[in-house]
Motif scaffolding. Structure first.
Motif, PDB file in Angstrom:
ATOM      1  N   UNK A   1     -52.525  -4.380 -15.016  1.00  0.00           N
ATOM      2  CA  UNK A   1     -51.502  -5.224 -15.645  1.00  0.00           C
ATOM      3  C   UNK A   1     -52.125  -6.389 -16.408  1.00  0.00           C
ATOM      4  N   UNK A   2     -53.265  -6.883 -15.912  1.00  0.00           N
ATOM      5  CA  UNK A   2     -53.950  -8.008 -16.563  1.00  0.00           C
ATOM      6  C   UNK A   2     -54.843  -7.541 -17.708  1.00  0.00           C
ATOM      7  N   UNK A   3     -54.886  -6.230 -17.964  1.00  0.00           N
ATOM      8  CA  UNK A   3     -55.693  -5.719 -19.068  1.00  0.00           C
ATOM      9  C   UNK A   3     -57.168  -5.570 -18.747  1.00  0.00           C
TER      10      UNK A   3
ATOM     11  N   UNK B   1     -61.071 -18.450  -8.415  1.00  0.00           N
ATOM     12  CA  UNK B   1     -60.255 -19.527  -8.997  1.00  0.00           C
ATOM     13  C   UNK B   1     -60.344 -19.617 -10.512  1.00  0.00           C
ATOM     14  N   UNK B   2     -61.425 -19.122 -11.100  1.00  0.00           N
ATOM     15  CA  UNK B   2     -61.560 -19.201 -12.554  1.00  0.00           C
ATOM     16  C   UNK B   2     -60.891 -18.023 -13.272  1.00  0.00           C
ATOM     17  N   UNK B   3     -60.256 -17.136 -12.523  1.00  0.00           N
ATOM     18  CA  UNK B   3     -59.557 -15.994 -13.112  1.00  0.00           C
ATOM     19  C   UNK B   3     -58.062 -16.294 -13.237  1.00  0.00           C
ATOM     20  N   UNK B   4     -57.471 -15.834 -14.330  1.00  0.00           N
ATOM     21  CA  UNK B   4     -56.028 -16.049 -14.519  1.00  0.00           C
ATOM     22  C   UNK B   4     -55.209 -15.280 -13.476  1.00  0.00           C
TER      23      UNK B   4
ATOM     24  N   UNK C   1     -53.560 -12.372  -7.175  1.00  0.00           N
ATOM     25  CA  UNK C   1     -54.412 -11.540  -6.314  1.00  0.00           C
ATOM     26  C   UNK C   1     -54.379 -12.042  -4.875  1.00  0.00           C
ATOM     27  N   UNK C   2     -54.484 -13.345  -4.690  1.00  0.00           N
ATOM     28  CA  UNK C   2     -54.491 -13.898  -3.336  1.00  0.00           C
ATOM     29  C   UNK C   2     -53.118 -13.788  -2.680  1.00  0.00           C
TER      30      UNK C   2
END
Length: 198
Positions: A28-30, A46-49, A54-55
């Motif tokens: 979904x996030x490509x 934390x640096x991922x959109x 996910x968490x």
């Protein structure tokens, strides 16, 4: 199986499997990560959109799995399976609180606990199916696939950690293992019911 509220536990496990399948979030996030070299848990960094999603998915999946375990706790013939499912759920729950980029050592420990729980679930499923005469071959194949890929993945990660050398495409192996485990979790109760009814 009599003491287990079958439909409720089955639905909880199906929902837990869908939420644990972070391959869906990745698609979904490509596909923001290199599927060959990254691990799915990096989606929670934390640096991922995708971090919050996910968490939240891991936390929800583990909570639903624990609820299913509590509802099925009186099924003594599945005690090993229930304990393994609880270990998996606790490992995944604590994984959701410790993203890779913040506390990598703690994340590795909680991921290992979740991995041990999934291996335990695969082994216990195979033991139950063996007692039933291997009547659910699909479930047995899934459990065998989870066992092989999880052990293989554990060996790969241990080798990389101890040697410092990179192994080719561990991300693909982990994604295959995750998909197999999600299928196992989602079909576990119907498969066991089918096996026990024959």
């Amino acid at each position: 199986m009599v003491a287990v509220p079958y439909r409720l536990v089955r639905n909880l496990l199906v929902a837990a499997a869908a939420l644990y399948c972070s391959l869906l979030l990745e698609a979904a996030a490509g596909f923001p990560l290199d599927v060959r070299t990254s691990f799915l848990s990096e989606l929670g960094a934390r640096d991922q959109s995708t971090s919050l999603y996910a968490r939240a998915m891991d936390l929800s999946s583990s909570a639903l799995t624990l609820l299913a375990v509590l509802l099925a706790r009186h099924a003594r013939e599945f005690s090993g399976l229930l304990v393994s499912a609880a270990v998996f759920a606790f490992g995944t729950m604590f994984d959701s609180f410790s993203p890779m980029d913040v506390v990598p050592v703690l994340h590795e420990a909680t991921s290992t606990v979740a991995g041990v729980g999934s291996i335990g679930m695969a082994v216990c499923t195979l033991i139950v199916l063996r007692r039933c005469g291997w009547t659910s071959k699909f479930l047995a194949a899934l459990a065998g696939g989870v066992l092989i890929t999880q052990v293989w993945l554990g060996c790969v990660v241990a080798y990389e950690t101890l040697s410092g050398a990179e192994v080719a495409a561990p991300g693909i192996l982990q994604r295959a293992s995750t998909l197999l485990f999600c299928l196992l979790l989602g079909t576990l109760l119907p498969g066991l019911r089918q096996a026990l009814s024959r």
